[in-house]
Design a protein around this motif. Structure first.
Motif, PDB file in Angstrom:
ATOM      1  N   LYS A  11      30.647 -17.233 -15.659  1.00  0.00           N
ATOM      2  CA  LYS A  11      31.851 -16.404 -15.611  1.00  0.00           C
ATOM      3  C   LYS A  11      32.996 -17.162 -16.256  1.00  0.00           C
ATOM      4  O   LYS A  11      33.180 -18.351 -16.009  1.00  0.00           O
ATOM      5  N   LYS A  37      30.979  -6.357 -14.887  1.00  0.00           N
ATOM      6  CA  LYS A  37      32.302  -6.237 -15.499  1.00  0.00           C
ATOM      7  C   LYS A  37      32.320  -5.296 -16.694  1.00  0.00           C
ATOM      8  O   LYS A  37      33.387  -5.041 -17.262  1.00  0.00           O
ATOM      9  N   ARG A  47      27.612  -7.786  -9.291  1.00  0.00           N
ATOM     10  CA  ARG A  47      28.795  -7.971 -10.130  1.00  0.00           C
ATOM     11  C   ARG A  47      28.528  -7.411 -11.514  1.00  0.00           C
ATOM     12  O   ARG A  47      27.534  -7.753 -12.146  1.00  0.00           O
TER      13      ARG A  47
END
Length: 217
Positions: free
Chosen positions: A135, A39, A37
């Protein structure tokens, strides 16, 4: 069927250069899926990192999935993707990635559960179950009751679909998450917040397996 018992998420915030070794340690400790992951990274940085993680996992038999980004998954030869509610529709992702790719969905509410129950996906993750610092999540945690309710709804539509629990899951919360209907747990801090990620993964996998054995009739 996808083995979702211990789904380890390696986040770019851990340090991209560390992710291949961390992913391998988790796999050697018993993780059954790895997700990358990121971002904030550029497309090129993500492809390079995903490729390095995939290479690092060679020989473990543990698939690598990419959060959100089909292009990165394709370019890095990852096994598939995990999609959220704002990402590409699962049917289109399946058409692009093909029948052998692993595709997962995030489920946060009944509408998401209904979609996951009929979508061409291989697993779903319900959550966040608890609060998490890893998160930003604008949605309130669903809690164990929400996990149980959403799992029952999905079971009525797709009884064989593996379902994981995500967010705030640690060793002490694992038995309750499995008892509430999860087939596995998805974690970051519970493994990678430990000074020994391999040992942490081993303990979590043992807890999941024990809870699943206890749940079986």
């Amino acid at each position: 069927m996808v083995d979702i018992r211990l789904y380890a998420l390696v986040d770019a915030a851990l340090g991209r250069e560390r992710l291949p070794a961390l992913a391998r340690a988790a796999a050697q400790g018993g993780a059954t899926l790895i997700q990358y992951r990121d971002k904030t990274g550029s497309t090129r940085a993500m492809i390079d990192c995903a490729t390095a993680i995939r290479v690092g996992l060679e020989g473990t038999g543990v698939p690598l999935l990419i959060n959100d980004r089909l292009d990165v998954a394709l370019a890095s030869s990852a096994a598939g993707v995990h999609l959220g509610r704002e990402d590409m529709e699962a049917g289109l992702a399946r058409a692009i990635l093909g029948p052998d790719a692993i595709i997962g969905l995030t489920v946060k509410n009944e509408a998401d559960a209904a979609v996951a129950g009929t979508a061409p996906v291989d697993y779903a993750c319900i959550g966040g179950v608890f609060e998490t610092l890893s998160k930003h999540n604008p949605d309130a945690p669903v809690g164990l009751d929400g996990l149980r309710s959403l799992r029952q709804l999905m079971r009525s539509r797709a009884p064989a679909l593996p379902v994981g629990a995500i967010a705030g899951i640690d060793l002490t919360r694992t038995p309750a998450a499995i008892a509430a209907g999860a087939d596995g747990i998805a974690v970051i801090s519970a493994i990678f917040g430990s000074p020994d990620p391999q040992a942490a993964a081993f303990s979590l996998r043992a807890a999941v397996d024990a809870a699943l054995a206890e749940r079986r009739p």
